[in-house]
Design a protein around this motif. Sequence first.
Motif, short mmCIF file in Angstrom:
data_model
loop_
_atom_site.label_atom_id
_atom_site.label_comp_id
_atom_site.label_asym_id
_atom_site.label_seq_id
_atom_site.Cartn_x
_atom_site.Cartn_y
_atom_site.Cartn_z
N ILE A 4 9.41 -5.99 7.24
CA ILE A 4 8.63 -4.80 7.55
C ILE A 4 8.56 -3.84 6.36
CG2 ILE A 4 9.02 -4.95 10.03
CD1 ILE A 4 10.83 -2.38 9.43
N THR A 5 9.53 -3.93 5.46
CA THR A 5 9.49 -3.03 4.30
C THR A 5 8.43 -3.43 3.28
OG1 THR A 5 11.34 -4.22 3.28
CG2 THR A 5 11.88 -2.24 4.56
N ASP A 6 7.73 -4.53 3.53
CA ASP A 6 6.61 -4.93 2.68
C ASP A 6 5.31 -4.23 3.09
OD1 ASP A 6 8.18 -6.74 1.22
OD2 ASP A 6 7.85 -8.30 2.72
N LEU A 7 5.33 -3.53 4.22
CA LEU A 7 4.14 -2.88 4.74
C LEU A 7 3.99 -1.45 4.24
CD1 LEU A 7 4.47 -4.03 8.46
CD2 LEU A 7 2.89 -4.93 6.76
N SER A 8 2.79 -0.93 4.38
CA SER A 8 2.52 0.50 4.16
C SER A 8 2.04 1.08 5.47
CB SER A 8 1.45 0.70 3.08
OG SER A 8 1.98 0.47 1.81
N ASP A 13 0.25 13.23 6.79
CA ASP A 13 -0.90 13.78 6.07
C ASP A 13 -2.03 12.76 5.89
OD1 ASP A 13 0.17 12.05 4.20
OD2 ASP A 13 0.44 13.58 2.64
N GLY A 14 -1.84 11.54 6.40
CA GLY A 14 -2.86 10.50 6.29
C GLY A 14 -2.75 9.64 5.05
N ALA A 15 -1.92 10.04 4.10
CA ALA A 15 -1.75 9.27 2.86
C ALA A 15 -0.88 8.05 3.12
CB ALA A 15 -1.13 10.14 1.78
N PRO A 16 -1.13 6.95 2.39
CA PRO A 16 -0.29 5.76 2.57
C PRO A 16 1.15 6.00 2.10
CG PRO A 16 -2.07 5.36 0.95
CD PRO A 16 -2.20 6.76 1.43
N VAL A 17 2.06 5.42 2.85
CA VAL A 17 3.49 5.49 2.52
C VAL A 17 4.02 4.07 2.57
CG1 VAL A 17 5.75 6.37 3.23
CG2 VAL A 17 3.71 7.78 3.59
N ALA A 18 4.59 3.60 1.47
CA ALA A 18 5.18 2.26 1.42
C ALA A 18 6.53 2.28 2.13
CB ALA A 18 5.34 1.82 -0.03
N LEU A 19 6.70 1.35 3.06
CA LEU A 19 7.98 1.27 3.77
C LEU A 19 9.11 0.79 2.87
CD1 LEU A 19 6.99 -0.07 7.29
CD2 LEU A 19 8.00 2.14 6.75
N ALA A 102 -6.48 -2.23 17.85
CA ALA A 102 -6.27 -1.25 16.78
C ALA A 102 -4.79 -0.98 16.52
CB ALA A 102 -6.99 0.06 17.13
N ALA A 103 -3.90 -1.81 17.07
CA ALA A 103 -2.46 -1.61 16.87
C ALA A 103 -2.12 -1.65 15.39
CB ALA A 103 -1.66 -2.66 17.62
N ASP A 104 -1.24 -0.77 14.98
CA ASP A 104 -0.80 -0.74 13.60
C ASP A 104 -0.07 -2.05 13.28
OD1 ASP A 104 1.39 -0.04 11.44
OD2 ASP A 104 -0.16 1.51 11.31
N PRO A 105 -0.31 -2.62 12.09
CA PRO A 105 0.36 -3.87 11.71
C PRO A 105 1.89 -3.80 11.79
CG PRO A 105 -1.42 -3.40 10.19
CD PRO A 105 -1.29 -2.20 11.09
N LEU A 106 2.46 -2.63 11.54
CA LEU A 106 3.92 -2.49 11.66
C LEU A 106 4.35 -2.83 13.07
CD1 LEU A 106 6.78 -1.62 10.85
CD2 LEU A 106 6.08 0.74 11.35
N PHE A 107 3.68 -2.27 14.07
CA PHE A 107 4.09 -2.53 15.45
C PHE A 107 3.75 -3.94 15.88
CE2 PHE A 107 5.31 1.75 15.42
CZ PHE A 107 6.28 1.87 16.41
N ASP A 108 2.69 -4.51 15.34
CA ASP A 108 2.42 -5.93 15.62
C ASP A 108 3.59 -6.78 15.15
OD1 ASP A 108 -0.03 -5.58 16.87
OD2 ASP A 108 -1.20 -5.96 15.05
N ARG A 109 4.09 -6.47 13.96
CA ARG A 109 5.21 -7.24 13.41
C ARG A 109 6.50 -6.99 14.21
NH1 ARG A 109 5.83 -7.88 7.11
NH2 ARG A 109 3.62 -8.28 7.39
N LEU A 110 6.75 -5.74 14.58
CA LEU A 110 7.95 -5.42 15.36
C LEU A 110 7.93 -6.15 16.70
CD1 LEU A 110 8.09 -1.57 14.73
CD2 LEU A 110 9.73 -3.25 13.85
#
Length: 159
Positions: A4-8, A13-19, A102-110
Amino acid sequence: MTTITDLSIRGADGAPVALDRWAGQVLLIVNTASQCGFTPQYEGLEALYRRYAERGFAVLAFPCNQFGSQEPGDAAEIASFCSLTYDVTFPVFAKIDVNGAAADPLFDRLKAAAPGLLGSQAIKWNFTKFLVNRSGKVVRRYAPTTKPEALAADIEALL
């Protein structure tokens, strides 16, 4: 193999954050809402964060409005609520979907890594929690009814 730490993700604020900012830490990832019967769990989540942060633990909160429209606010309102009501100091990210197309990819992976009851991947309600080890592997999923303080032993085992 990716973790999961490979995801953003999107910050408040809407800006991308790398996990990968949290790579090597034990993480508790939670979908949250400010008008839910489980909202007081913010207090317990903050207590866990303060207790274990110096040992490499972080709570990552993801507001979600998919359950009873219990998170109607915008990012500024959510941040203000969390800070003023529960003195939250852990990261609260942009509002996301945790189920559906529209699920966020992070939650799909979790959800894929730690299915719920009877193998269901759907998140059933706000404050579903996922515990992730230092290698970025999801090790456990907790129901919304599981209080944060009940996770202390599992967190300690990973630290």
